[in-house]
Motif scaffolding. Sequence first.
Motif, mmCIF file in Angstrom:
data_model
loop_
_atom_site.group_PDB
_atom_site.id
_atom_site.type_symbol
_atom_site.label_atom_id
_atom_site.label_comp_id
_atom_site.label_asym_id
_atom_site.label_seq_id
_atom_site.Cartn_x
_atom_site.Cartn_y
_atom_site.Cartn_z
ATOM 1 N N PHE A 115 -1.699 -2.988 -9.397
ATOM 2 C CA PHE A 115 -0.501 -2.361 -10.144
ATOM 3 C C PHE A 115 -1.715 -1.662 -11.060
ATOM 4 C CE2 PHE A 115 3.311 -2.318 -13.838
ATOM 5 C CZ PHE A 115 2.825 -1.177 -13.160
ATOM 6 N N HIS A 116 -2.616 -2.170 -11.433
ATOM 7 C CA HIS A 116 -3.687 -1.775 -12.606
ATOM 8 C C HIS A 116 -4.130 -0.246 -10.937
ATOM 9 C CE1 HIS A 116 -8.057 -1.015 -13.108
ATOM 10 N NE2 HIS A 116 -7.624 -1.930 -14.358
ATOM 11 N N ASP A 117 -4.741 -0.536 -9.902
ATOM 12 C CA ASP A 117 -4.884 0.762 -9.299
ATOM 13 C C ASP A 117 -4.117 2.002 -9.364
ATOM 14 O OD1 ASP A 117 -7.137 -0.965 -9.159
ATOM 15 O OD2 ASP A 117 -7.131 -1.402 -7.297
ATOM 16 N N TYR A 118 -2.964 1.315 -8.943
ATOM 17 C CA TYR A 118 -1.334 1.913 -9.226
ATOM 18 C C TYR A 118 -1.595 3.166 -10.788
ATOM 19 C CZ TYR A 118 2.714 3.912 -9.232
ATOM 20 O OH TYR A 118 3.776 4.763 -8.801
ATOM 21 N N LEU A 119 -2.019 1.970 -11.705
ATOM 22 C CA LEU A 119 -1.776 3.432 -12.757
ATOM 23 C C LEU A 119 -2.841 4.432 -13.342
ATOM 24 C CD1 LEU A 119 0.375 0.178 -14.929
ATOM 25 C CD2 LEU A 119 0.966 2.874 -14.030
ATOM 26 N N LEU A 120 -4.902 3.699 -12.895
ATOM 27 C CA LEU A 120 -5.379 4.705 -13.024
ATOM 28 C C LEU A 120 -5.144 5.835 -12.151
ATOM 29 C CD1 LEU A 120 -7.922 1.324 -14.072
ATOM 30 C CD2 LEU A 120 -5.751 3.054 -15.410
ATOM 31 N N LYS A 121 -5.228 5.194 -11.081
ATOM 32 C CA LYS A 121 -4.486 6.429 -10.067
ATOM 33 C C LYS A 121 -4.227 7.319 -10.475
ATOM 34 C CE LYS A 121 -8.200 3.946 -6.182
ATOM 35 N NZ LYS A 121 -8.295 3.300 -5.134
ATOM 36 N N GLY A 122 -3.257 7.501 -11.143
ATOM 37 C CA GLY A 122 -2.462 8.080 -11.187
ATOM 38 C C GLY A 122 -0.394 8.207 -11.774
ATOM 39 N N GLY A 123 -0.509 6.597 -11.022
ATOM 40 C CA GLY A 123 0.565 6.309 -11.130
ATOM 41 C C GLY A 123 1.193 6.244 -12.456
ATOM 42 N N PHE A 124 3.062 6.023 -12.300
ATOM 43 C CA PHE A 124 3.832 6.452 -13.512
ATOM 44 C C PHE A 124 4.541 4.973 -13.496
ATOM 45 C CE2 PHE A 124 7.590 7.547 -16.140
ATOM 46 C CZ PHE A 124 6.642 8.085 -17.948
ATOM 47 N N ALA A 125 4.876 4.050 -14.246
ATOM 48 C CA ALA A 125 5.899 2.818 -14.680
ATOM 49 C C ALA A 125 6.471 3.200 -15.469
ATOM 50 C CB ALA A 125 5.469 1.596 -14.404
ATOM 51 N N ALA A 138 5.647 12.738 -15.551
ATOM 52 C CA ALA A 138 4.759 11.940 -14.378
ATOM 53 C C ALA A 138 3.902 12.996 -13.379
ATOM 54 C CB ALA A 138 5.499 11.063 -13.724
ATOM 55 N N LEU A 139 5.259 13.821 -13.271
ATOM 56 C CA LEU A 139 4.377 14.989 -12.254
ATOM 57 C C LEU A 139 3.629 15.876 -12.703
ATOM 58 C CD1 LEU A 139 7.901 15.533 -9.818
ATOM 59 C CD2 LEU A 139 5.684 13.753 -9.726
ATOM 60 N N THR A 140 3.294 16.066 -13.713
ATOM 61 C CA THR A 140 3.279 17.394 -14.369
ATOM 62 C C THR A 140 2.001 17.185 -15.188
ATOM 63 O OG1 THR A 140 4.712 17.204 -16.236
ATOM 64 C CG2 THR A 140 4.688 18.538 -14.647
ATOM 65 N N PRO A 190 1.189 -1.005 0.233
ATOM 66 C CA PRO A 190 0.147 0.219 0.108
ATOM 67 C C PRO A 190 0.884 1.505 -0.029
ATOM 68 C CG PRO A 190 -1.050 -1.365 1.791
ATOM 69 C CD PRO A 190 0.177 -2.349 0.902
ATOM 70 N N GLU A 191 1.986 1.041 0.304
ATOM 71 C CA GLU A 191 2.909 1.931 0.603
ATOM 72 C C GLU A 191 3.371 2.693 -1.220
ATOM 73 O OE1 GLU A 191 4.459 3.714 2.320
ATOM 74 O OE2 GLU A 191 3.415 3.918 3.857
ATOM 75 N N LEU A 192 3.096 1.955 -2.145
ATOM 76 C CA LEU A 192 3.603 2.594 -3.602
ATOM 77 C C LEU A 192 2.181 3.421 -3.775
ATOM 78 C CD1 LEU A 192 4.766 1.408 -5.756
ATOM 79 C CD2 LEU A 192 3.144 0.105 -6.476
ATOM 80 N N PHE A 193 1.395 3.614 -2.950
ATOM 81 C CA PHE A 193 0.142 4.908 -3.434
ATOM 82 C C PHE A 193 0.953 6.260 -3.027
ATOM 83 C CE2 PHE A 193 -2.014 1.289 -4.367
ATOM 84 C CZ PHE A 193 -2.792 1.455 -5.724
ATOM 85 N N ASN A 194 1.998 6.265 -2.445
ATOM 86 C CA ASN A 194 2.371 7.542 -1.887
ATOM 87 C C ASN A 194 3.310 8.257 -3.030
ATOM 88 O OD1 ASN A 194 1.294 8.140 0.823
ATOM 89 N ND2 ASN A 194 2.833 5.863 1.731
ATOM 90 N N TYR A 195 3.498 6.772 -3.892
ATOM 91 C CA TYR A 195 4.797 7.329 -4.464
ATOM 92 C C TYR A 195 4.341 7.690 -6.171
ATOM 93 C CZ TYR A 195 7.446 6.916 -0.553
ATOM 94 O OH TYR A 195 7.544 7.060 0.728
ATOM 95 N N PRO A 196 4.699 8.866 -7.046
ATOM 96 C CA PRO A 196 4.165 8.771 -8.173
ATOM 97 C C PRO A 196 5.368 8.184 -8.876
ATOM 98 C CG PRO A 196 4.674 10.723 -7.595
ATOM 99 C CD PRO A 196 4.884 9.713 -6.508
ATOM 100 N N ILE A 197 6.009 8.132 -9.178
ATOM 101 C CA ILE A 197 6.707 7.275 -10.336
ATOM 102 C C ILE A 197 7.674 5.652 -9.338
ATOM 103 C CG2 ILE A 197 8.620 7.584 -12.008
ATOM 104 C CD1 ILE A 197 7.814 10.505 -11.589
ATOM 105 N N ALA A 198 7.341 4.987 -10.932
ATOM 106 C CA ALA A 198 7.695 3.001 -10.005
ATOM 107 C C ALA A 198 8.548 3.119 -11.288
ATOM 108 C CB ALA A 198 6.885 2.194 -9.895
ATOM 109 N N TYR A 199 9.635 2.233 -10.990
ATOM 110 C CA TYR A 199 10.928 1.968 -11.701
ATOM 111 C C TYR A 199 11.139 0.238 -11.595
ATOM 112 C CZ TYR A 199 15.744 1.551 -13.276
ATOM 113 O OH TYR A 199 16.912 0.530 -14.194
ATOM 114 N N MET A 200 11.006 -0.109 -12.459
ATOM 115 C CA MET A 200 11.622 -1.979 -12.692
ATOM 116 C C MET A 200 12.402 -2.174 -13.576
ATOM 117 S SD MET A 200 9.212 -5.209 -13.699
ATOM 118 C CE MET A 200 7.747 -5.186 -11.922
#
Length: 260
Positions: free
Chosen positions: A133-143, A257-259, A107-117
């Motif tokens: 991950f589906h929810d993270y991306l649709l709620k504004g996350g960037f991978a 991603a931040l803008t 759940p901590e991932l949702f505090n951070y807008p960008i994730a790197y793999m």
Amino acid sequence: MNAASCRRTALVGLIVCVAGSVALAQRFGGRNRRPQLDVQVQGNTPYDGRFTFVRIRYGSNLFEGRQGPPWSHDYPDGEIHFTKILEDLSVLRVRTDGSNVLSLDDPELFNYPIAYMAEPGYWGVTPTEATAFHDYLLKGGFAIFDDFRGDHWDNLQYQMRLVLPDAEWVRLDGTARVFHSFFEIDDPESLVPPYNQELPASYWGIFENNDPSRRLMVIANVNNDLSEYWEYSDQGVFIVDFSNQAYKFGVNYVMYALTH
């Protein structure tokens, strides 16, 4: 001198000076020290509102090797050097004294807008991770997917179908907005030498509702390894120009991603 020229000049100077971040690398265990799957990685930093580099940790029985699990490749020097560059080039509040390693279903991932793999060719997503991950991306996350080549691209596409079943990958050229969010990258496929000279680099993305006019949610550096250039930018392994260009991609990804 125009703004773009100023940014280019500043970035070259910063790469020359990034060797100063070696002291930070020593704090994290030094170059070539690779975390193991059963070790708590360096200790995550608590959320405090600053931009923090987040690396995705995943389980894989396919490969570990002497360099540790695939997701750890270029860790921690890649992010140490990159966040130093990002802090010096921008007005962002950037955490340069640590980074986070998180699972996709944390759940901590949702505090951070960008994730790197790294090395998504070895990634196998679980049902719980796919939903998160589906929810993270649709709620504004960037991978960002990096450090892979060849048929590993096939595995990334397969795993992402489990995350976003209807998503379509789009090949990105110099007209994509992500390549103009800070630096002007007009010809991305020729800017950084590919990881394997026999496999040309390309950049692919997934947009909201498969609409290129909407937000880019995912970007994949196919047949490339930008973080390799970040990791060794203080070692003289590559000429400065290559590291310079690789940093431009990373900075653009964050700024986009931040803008958006």
